[in-house]
Design a protein around this motif. Sequence first.
Motif, short mmCIF file in Angstrom:
data_model
loop_
_atom_site.label_atom_id
_atom_site.label_comp_id
_atom_site.label_asym_id
_atom_site.label_seq_id
_atom_site.Cartn_x
_atom_site.Cartn_y
_atom_site.Cartn_z
N ASP A 119 39.58 42.67 83.69
CA ASP A 119 40.85 43.18 84.21
C ASP A 119 41.86 42.05 84.16
OD1 ASP A 119 43.01 44.20 85.57
OD2 ASP A 119 41.83 45.03 87.21
N LEU A 120 42.77 42.15 83.21
CA LEU A 120 43.79 41.12 83.04
C LEU A 120 45.11 41.54 83.69
CD1 LEU A 120 42.95 40.22 79.35
CD2 LEU A 120 42.28 39.00 81.42
N GLY A 121 45.02 42.50 84.59
CA GLY A 121 46.20 42.94 85.32
C GLY A 121 47.24 43.56 84.40
N TYR A 122 48.48 43.29 84.71
CA TYR A 122 49.60 43.85 83.95
C TYR A 122 50.26 42.80 83.08
CZ TYR A 122 48.86 47.77 87.06
OH TYR A 122 48.30 48.82 87.72
N ASP A 123 49.45 42.00 82.40
CA ASP A 123 49.96 40.95 81.53
C ASP A 123 49.68 41.34 80.08
OD1 ASP A 123 50.50 38.69 80.02
OD2 ASP A 123 49.56 37.32 81.44
N VAL B 150 45.98 38.91 73.50
CA VAL B 150 45.17 37.75 73.09
C VAL B 150 43.69 38.07 73.26
CG1 VAL B 150 44.58 35.37 73.70
CG2 VAL B 150 46.98 36.06 73.51
N HIS B 151 43.31 38.63 74.42
CA HIS B 151 41.90 38.94 74.68
C HIS B 151 41.37 39.98 73.69
CE1 HIS B 151 38.17 39.63 76.82
NE2 HIS B 151 38.43 40.92 76.76
N ALA C 125 41.06 38.52 70.17
CA ALA C 125 39.99 37.53 70.06
C ALA C 125 38.60 38.17 70.11
CB ALA C 125 40.12 36.49 71.17
N THR C 126 38.45 39.20 70.93
CA THR C 126 37.13 39.81 71.10
C THR C 126 36.94 41.03 70.21
OG1 THR C 126 37.94 41.19 72.92
CG2 THR C 126 36.96 39.04 73.49
N ASP C 127 38.04 41.54 69.63
CA ASP C 127 38.02 42.75 68.80
C ASP C 127 37.38 43.92 69.53
OD1 ASP C 127 38.73 44.16 66.52
OD2 ASP C 127 36.81 43.81 65.54
N VAL C 128 37.60 43.99 70.85
CA VAL C 128 37.07 45.09 71.66
C VAL C 128 37.56 46.42 71.11
CG1 VAL C 128 37.17 46.16 73.94
CG2 VAL C 128 36.84 43.71 73.75
N GLY C 129 36.66 47.33 70.90
CA GLY C 129 37.02 48.66 70.42
C GLY C 129 37.64 48.65 69.04
N GLY C 130 37.41 47.61 68.26
CA GLY C 130 38.00 47.54 66.93
C GLY C 130 39.49 47.26 66.95
N TYR C 131 39.95 46.52 67.95
CA TYR C 131 41.38 46.25 68.13
C TYR C 131 42.06 45.78 66.87
CZ TYR C 131 45.58 44.31 70.37
OH TYR C 131 46.85 44.03 70.74
N ARG C 132 41.40 44.91 66.12
CA ARG C 132 42.04 44.37 64.91
C ARG C 132 41.86 45.27 63.70
NH1 ARG C 132 39.58 38.53 64.66
NH2 ARG C 132 37.89 39.63 65.65
N GLN D 94 52.11 48.32 69.42
CA GLN D 94 52.63 48.86 70.67
C GLN D 94 52.86 47.75 71.69
OE1 GLN D 94 50.07 51.91 72.19
NE2 GLN D 94 51.66 52.79 73.45
N ILE D 95 51.93 46.81 71.79
CA ILE D 95 52.09 45.70 72.72
C ILE D 95 53.27 44.82 72.30
CG2 ILE D 95 51.04 43.55 73.54
CD1 ILE D 95 48.40 45.07 73.77
N ALA D 96 53.41 44.55 71.02
CA ALA D 96 54.53 43.73 70.53
C ALA D 96 55.85 44.40 70.85
CB ALA D 96 54.40 43.48 69.04
N LEU D 97 55.94 45.70 70.64
CA LEU D 97 57.17 46.43 70.96
C LEU D 97 57.45 46.41 72.45
CD1 LEU D 97 56.84 49.51 68.57
CD2 LEU D 97 58.45 47.61 68.37
N SER D 98 56.41 46.54 73.25
CA SER D 98 56.57 46.52 74.70
C SER D 98 57.09 45.18 75.18
CB SER D 98 55.23 46.85 75.38
OG SER D 98 54.81 48.14 75.04
#
Length: 83
Positions: free
Chosen positions: A27-31, A37-38, A41-48, A59-63
């Motif tokens: 839980d990285l809060g609302y950051d 970054v997390h 780096a971890t490619d959780v859920g195929g993020y990359r 979406q994060i970059a636009l936000s």
Amino acid sequence: MGMPREWTRADRIRHGHAFLVPIAGVDLGYDPQAWHVHLHATDVGGYRWSNKHLGFPRQIALSLANPEWLEAVASLRGGPDAE
């Protein structure tokens, strides 16, 4: 991760947070930068690489570039713009 159109920006951020915590196991809060970054780096859920999640980094970059979105995050963190 569908969201009703009538939800406020803060509602959408809360929903996104609740969606990410179980997937990432942290839980990285609302950051959003820390999440980006997390997840990268971890490619959780195929993020990359996954077609399903290719929109997340964008979406994060636009936000991060949206002052209204950043204001909503600040309110959730209890910052100076808190509701």
